[in-house]
Design an enzyme around this catalytic site. Structure first.
Site, PDB file in Angstrom:
ATOM      1  N   ALA A  64       7.772 -23.803   5.825  1.00  0.00           N
ATOM      2  CA  ALA A  64       7.696 -23.365   4.434  1.00  0.00           C
ATOM      3  C   ALA A  64       6.275 -23.558   3.921  1.00  0.00           C
ATOM      4  O   ALA A  64       5.386 -22.758   4.207  1.00  0.00           O
ATOM      5  CB  ALA A  64       8.715 -24.145   3.600  1.00  0.00           C
ATOM      6  N   ARG A  65       6.058 -24.620   3.184  1.00  0.00           N
ATOM      7  CA  ARG A  65       4.735 -25.005   2.704  1.00  0.00           C
ATOM      8  C   ARG A  65       4.634 -26.524   2.785  1.00  0.00           C
ATOM      9  O   ARG A  65       5.617 -27.236   2.583  1.00  0.00           O
ATOM     10  CB  ARG A  65       4.491 -24.532   1.255  1.00  0.00           C
ATOM     11  CG  ARG A  65       4.275 -23.033   1.111  1.00  0.00           C
ATOM     12  CD  ARG A  65       2.983 -22.582   1.770  1.00  0.00           C
ATOM     13  NE  ARG A  65       2.706 -21.175   1.596  1.00  0.00           N
ATOM     14  CZ  ARG A  65       3.069 -20.223   2.448  1.00  0.00           C
ATOM     15  NH1 ARG A  65       3.754 -20.560   3.537  1.00  0.00           N
ATOM     16  NH2 ARG A  65       2.774 -18.969   2.227  1.00  0.00           N
TER      17      ARG A  65
ATOM     18  N   GLU B 219      -3.780 -29.403   4.030  1.00  0.00           N
ATOM     19  CA  GLU B 219      -3.969 -28.393   5.072  1.00  0.00           C
ATOM     20  C   GLU B 219      -5.323 -27.716   4.867  1.00  0.00           C
ATOM     21  O   GLU B 219      -5.606 -27.279   3.746  1.00  0.00           O
ATOM     22  CB  GLU B 219      -2.851 -27.362   4.977  1.00  0.00           C
ATOM     23  CG  GLU B 219      -2.796 -26.384   6.140  1.00  0.00           C
ATOM     24  CD  GLU B 219      -1.593 -25.464   6.073  1.00  0.00           C
ATOM     25  OE1 GLU B 219      -1.797 -24.229   6.125  1.00  0.00           O
ATOM     26  OE2 GLU B 219      -0.464 -25.954   5.945  1.00  0.00           O
TER      27      GLU B 219
ATOM     28  N   HIS C 217      -0.395 -23.796  11.156  1.00  0.00           N
ATOM     29  CA  HIS C 217       0.085 -22.706  10.310  1.00  0.00           C
ATOM     30  C   HIS C 217       0.105 -21.399  11.112  1.00  0.00           C
ATOM     31  O   HIS C 217      -0.388 -20.353  10.663  1.00  0.00           O
ATOM     32  CB  HIS C 217      -0.789 -22.569   9.064  1.00  0.00           C
ATOM     33  CG  HIS C 217      -0.046 -22.003   7.886  1.00  0.00           C
ATOM     34  ND1 HIS C 217      -0.227 -22.454   6.604  1.00  0.00           N
ATOM     35  CD2 HIS C 217       0.885 -21.021   7.807  1.00  0.00           C
ATOM     36  CE1 HIS C 217       0.545 -21.764   5.775  1.00  0.00           C
ATOM     37  NE2 HIS C 217       1.229 -20.884   6.482  1.00  0.00           N
TER      38      HIS C 217
END
Length: 315
Positions: A232-233, A262, A281
């Site tokens: 997701a995040r 990140e 990612h």
């Protein structure tokens, strides 16, 4: 060149250039004039008569130059970076690329689950040391999987898990709508949804409701043999709390394609945890990205011509 029907703006995604997107669109719309802008000046010139523009972003200068624009087709699923109010004021519909990541991210999720079940990360470490030593493993088959977020990606994950004969639990904003999982909970019932799950898959957007959703309290609710999979995040998870629980073996492991912060700093403690696997990612990477974007666009051009509702419309 005459005014194009479709203008492809300058962009690069996953190493794929705009020429590849323009070619994919031409294959699907052979009777349509498709132009590809190579410079800012070409963008401003070509957008004047374009009916459809395709790209990552569009600014006020381009919008002011767009005299015939009816649709901006964003090549991202997320559109929070776009000037949506400005587009609406100009009478321009906006669609996103929701669904393009379903197959590849679902494969990443299932692969992560299998990797942790079969302890591939341990095998890689032992191989690097040329160490032949057996170890215990588990199975994904027959387990319980909680999928948090039942959008296009969450549904694709559930679909790929069907052959593993798992029990699935879904979490979504409107649980009364049901879903593809065996049970569906609301976000206010998150703890109830994850308490029996061997795998907790985060596939939700980052919102006020999901920021910090997986905090120390939630991690204590999860089973000690649970694996957290986050595509997701990063901020959906409280990173400090996760590090603490992983260090203490309070949960079995975590597969993180996104982190907070990140990029993950070189000295971050997550790197040193043997029960955490980290990818940069990268779950969204696929060589089929523009092919799927072109499929959505071709469908929407046909809908635009017919006066029908647009697929993936957000404005």
């Amino acid at each position: 060149m005459s005014d194009p029907d479709v203008l492809v703006l300058r962009q690069t995604i996953h190493g794929l250039g705009p020429d590849e997107l323009a070619n994919a669109i031409r294959e699907r719309l052979p009777g349509t004039e498709v132009a590809r802008a190579r410079t800012p000046a070409e963008e401003r010139d070509l957008i004047r008569g374009a009916r459809v523009a395709v790209g990552l972003n569009i600014d006020e200068e381009l919008l002011d130059a767009a005299e015939a624009l009816e649709l901006f087709a964003c090549v991202f699923a997320g559109t929070g970076h776009l000037p949506r109010d400005l587009l609406a004021d100009h009478g321009v519909a906006v669609t996103n690329a929701s669904g393009v990541h379903g197959p590849n991210i679902a494969e990443h999720v299932v692969g992560s689950m299998i990797a942790h079940a079969r302890q591939f990360h341990r095998a890689y470490r032992q191989q690097s040391r040329r160490e032949w030593r057996t170890y215990e493993t588990t199975e994904v088959y027959g387990s319980t999987v909680a999928v948090v977020g039942l959008g296009a990606i969450g549904r694709a994950v559930v679909d790929r898990l069907e052959s593993f004969d798992v029990e699935t639990v879904g979490v979504r904003y409107s649980p009364e709508k049901g879903g593809p999982t065996d049970e569906v909970y609301g976000f206010d019932e998150f703890h109830e949804a994850v308490t029996d799950a061997e795998y907790v898959v985060l596939a939700c957007p980052l919102t006020d409701a999901t920021r910090g959703l997986v905090d120390a309290d939630a991690l204590r609710t999860m089973r000690p043999d649970a694996v957290l999979v986050n595509i997701a995040r990063g901020p959906v998870v409280d990173t400090d709390a996760l590090v603490t629980e992983l260090r203490n073996n309070r949960i079995r492991g975590a597969a993180l394609d996104v982190t907070d912060p990140e990029p993950l700093p070189e000295d971050h403690p997550l790197w040193g945890l043997s029960n955490a696997t980290i990818t940069p990612h990268n779950a969204g990477h696929t060589p089929e990205y523009y092919e799927r974007v072109a499929d959505i666009l071709a469908d929407n051009v046909a809908r635009l011509d017919a006066g029908d509702d647009l697929r993936n419309r957000v404005v």
